[in-house]
Scaffold this active site. Structure first.
Site, PDB file in Angstrom:
ATOM      1  N   ASP A 103      -4.558   6.093   7.084  1.00 22.72           N
ATOM      2  CA  ASP A 103      -4.419   4.675   7.380  1.00 22.72           C
ATOM      3  C   ASP A 103      -3.546   4.562   8.626  1.00 22.72           C
ATOM      4  OD1 ASP A 103      -4.552   1.797   6.571  1.00 22.72           O
ATOM      5  OD2 ASP A 103      -4.907   2.683   4.596  1.00 22.72           O
ATOM      6  N   ASP A 210      -5.615  -0.538  10.069  1.00 23.40           N
ATOM      7  CA  ASP A 210      -5.122  -1.716   9.362  1.00 23.40           C
ATOM      8  C   ASP A 210      -5.136  -2.953  10.264  1.00 23.40           C
ATOM      9  OD1 ASP A 210      -3.695  -2.541   6.850  1.00 23.40           O
ATOM     10  OD2 ASP A 210      -2.093  -3.051   8.251  1.00 23.40           O
ATOM     11  N   GLU A 267     -10.068  -2.682   9.803  1.00 25.26           N
ATOM     12  CA  GLU A 267     -10.016  -3.793   8.850  1.00 25.26           C
ATOM     13  C   GLU A 267     -10.089  -5.079   9.654  1.00 25.26           C
ATOM     14  OE1 GLU A 267      -7.114  -5.559   5.338  1.00 25.26           O
ATOM     15  OE2 GLU A 267      -6.269  -4.843   7.207  1.00 25.26           O
ATOM     16  N   HIS A 342      -7.893  -1.160  -2.084  1.00 24.62           N
ATOM     17  CA  HIS A 342      -6.592  -1.390  -2.705  1.00 24.62           C
ATOM     18  C   HIS A 342      -6.129  -2.840  -2.624  1.00 24.62           C
ATOM     19  CE1 HIS A 342      -6.075  -1.092   1.537  1.00 24.62           C
ATOM     20  NE2 HIS A 342      -4.869  -1.631   1.427  1.00 24.62           N
ATOM     21  N   ASP A 343      -6.858  -3.695  -1.924  1.00 28.46           N
ATOM     22  CA  ASP A 343      -6.482  -5.112  -1.815  1.00 28.46           C
ATOM     23  C   ASP A 343      -7.359  -6.015  -2.668  1.00 28.46           C
ATOM     24  OD1 ASP A 343      -4.499  -4.634   0.115  1.00 28.46           O
ATOM     25  OD2 ASP A 343      -5.931  -4.811   1.773  1.00 28.46           O
TER      26      ASP A 343
END
Ligand code: GLC
Ligand code: CA
Length: 582
Positions: A103, A210, A267, A342-343
């Site tokens: 990430d 990210d 993202e 994970h969100d």
């Protein structure tokens, strides 16, 4: 495409497994997942049929936002391990033919990062300009006000006042995640060297990037339009997403990524328009390999309230999938296929049914839906065994995510019992915590998350671990796990599944999701392979016929999640895939 620059586009064949380290596997009985835990399961990961791992942040961090607040890009969070554990992980992945991407969190750092500590010391500090500092504004009555009306991730101002130097700093997420000032050349190029090349040189194969469209802030930091007249702070996505210098920055980064033949998946929140998305991922522009576009995750979520729940129909789901499958036709861009991360809540709970009797069928249904779709496929840890949202009966104190905690606190401040019940309903449906419970490895206490079952994990294990766990499914040919393995093998065998063209069938059907796949670049009339996927998104039996253009009665079943295998009908939450050569 510019093949001479060394890019092989290997990511187009990638099937990615996302690992969220805190909750994956604990090797040393401190209740926290770690890198040695990951290494110990690599044979399992390889056995799924994935060929790439995306590891969520493992960098040193005070963990205000579970590692998305980095205090040192070149160090590992000690409970997770050390740099040499990371070197070992890279080696062990590569030894199994698995690529590893990390990430990359570079819109902001932790407020504990040495750069921010310097930056806040005084206005003349050489790092002052590495973050975004602004003087206060004052109201007519002399009240101190932030520089603009932007709302941060916690429903508060995106600005925090810093007493010592008497200025505000900007943080689009929590106050402990100050935004870096990308307009500062030295700051940006240091990130390229210390956060990107440092890891590429150690052998990682790329990054999930990210919040990739937030780096370039709009000139003058203007107020956001008022979309919620009752709120003091406004959603600023429309002013600060996709800022003026974004593509310049990404092209700078793109030359680095190309040098290492690295893949990147950005993202990309709040970017609804196809032409805007394509600008990030068109291969000839050499910015990002691909992005996560979030229309699918936005289903069921109100745009202005992270947790407020709204209904959505199967038609909406189908249309979102169709749109983000077909947008690349005639371009040199590449899509992603994902339902979880994970969100997000667990896919079974959101898109299908997590009633205990439906979980297995629902898990397979969603696997079937995804393996037929074009793009790089992402599977989030636990999805392969059908993990679900946490039970509604959990109290608010079981939720550990900063957003859930704040949401509940705000609701509590507003008061009534009904508000709190509703807040917990919403949290239970949408919370990021749903994806963050420990992976359920066995039926031992806490799902066998730690080597010693007496260890209590940092977060409660979903109560259904006794029936849903890896060990049990390894023994069961009809498990979700067995189905994923089979489905990924079928996907690998038939190019048109991961790379073909998507055609929605039966758009108006309220219960069935059906689609055909054609080989890439071919037309409906041309001869060749065809796939037909039919998915029953309901708890009632449904009947269907295989369309003539997909082979009709002659098409062969290659994947079947039904119990009775009866052609032409599907029980609750069941699905089937056919392949035919015209
Ligand atoms: C991304 C991450 C999320 C994090 C945020 C701030 O959205 O996926 O987990 O909270 O960025 O870094
Ligand atoms: Ca541990």
């Amino acid at each position: 495409m510019t093949p001479q620059d060394g890019r092989t586009f290997w990511f187009r064949d990638a099937v990615v497994y996302q690992i969220w380290p805190a909750s994956y596997k604990d090797s040393n009985n401190d209740g926290i997942g770690d890198i040695q835990g990951i290494i110990s399961t690599l044979d399992y990961v390889a056995s799924l049929g994935v060929n790439t791992i995306w590891l969520s942040p493992m960098y040193d961090s005070p963990q205000i936002d579970m590692g998305y607040d980095i205090s040192d890009y070149q160090a590992v969070y000690p409970p997770y391990g050390t740099l040499s554990d990371m070197d070992e992980l890279i080696r062990e992945c590569h030894a199994r033919g698995i690529k590893l991407i990390l990430d990359l969190v570079i819109n902001h750092t932790s407020d504990q990062h040495a750069w921010f500590q310097e930056s806040k010391k005084d206005k003349t500090n050489p790092k002052r300009d590495w973050y975004i500092w602004r003087p206060a504004k004052y109201s007519a009555t002399g009240e101190r006000r932030p520089p603009n009306n932007w709302r941060g991730a916690l429903n508060q101002s995106a600005w925090t006042w810093e007493e010592h130097t008497q200025e505000y700093y900007l943080h689009l997420f929590t106050p402990q995640q100050p935004d870096l000032n990308w307009a500062n050349d030295e700051c940006r190029h240091t990130l390229y060297r210390d956060a990107i090349e440092f890891w590429l040189k150690r052998g990682v194969n790329g990054f999930r990037v990210d919040t990739v469209n937030l780096y370039s802030k709009p000139e003058g930091l203007p107020d956001a339009p008022i979309t919620d007249p009752n709120a003091e702070w406004q959603n600023g996505d429309s002013v600060f997403c996709n800022g003026p210098r974004m593509h310049e920055y990404l092209q700078e980064m793109g030359t680095i990524f190309a040098r290492y033949d690295a893949m990147t998946v950005g993202e990309l929140p709040s970017t609804p328009r196809v032409e805007d998305v394509l600008r990030y991922i068109s291969a000839s522009r050499n910015e990002l390999s691909q992005v996560f576009q979030f229309d699918i995750s936005a289903l069921g979520r109100s745009p202005d309230d992270f947790y407020a729940r709204s209904d959505f129909s199967l038609q909406q789901l189908k249309e979102v999938v169709e749109r983000w499958q077909r947008f690349i036709e005639g371009t040199d861009a590449w899509p992603t296929v994902f339902l979880e991360n994970h969100d997000l809540p667990r896919a079974i709970s959101k898109y299908a049914s997590d009633r205990p009797e439906d979980i297995t069928a629902s898990g397979k249904l969603l696997a079937l839906m995804q393996v037929g779709l074009t793009g790089t496929l992402y599977i989030y840890q636990g999805q392969e065994i059908g993990m679900t949202n946490v039970p509604r009966s959990w109290g608010h104190d079981e939720y550990k995510d900063v957003i859930a905690i704040n949401y509940y606190r705000d609701a509590a401040a507003r008061g009534s019992k009904e508000t709190l019940v509703k807040a917990l309903d919403d949290i239970n449906f949408h919370a990021r915590d749903n994806a963050r419970t420990p992976v359920q490895w066995t039926s031992a206490p806490h799902g066998g998350f730690s080597e010693d079952p007496a260890t209590t994990p940092w977060m409660r294990t979903n109560d259904n671990y006794t029936s849903i766990n890896v060990a049990a499914q390894e023994q069961d040919k009809s498990s979700v796990l067995a189905f994923y393995r089979h489905a990924l093998a079928v996907r690998k065998k038939h190019d048109l599944l991961g790379k073909g063209e998507f055609r929605l069938v039966g758009r108006e059907h309220e219960k069935l999701f059906m689609y055909i796949k054609l080989p890439q670049g071919s037309s409906e009339e041309e001869k060749g392979e065809r796939a037909f996927v039919v998915l029953n998104f309901s708890s009632e039996m449904q009947t269907y016929t295989v369309p003539e253009e997909a082979g009709g009665e002659e098409a062969n079943v290659v994947l079947d999640s039904s119990v009775d295998g009866k052609r032409g009908s599907l029980g609750p939450w069941e699905g089937r895939m056919y392949i035919y050569h015209t």
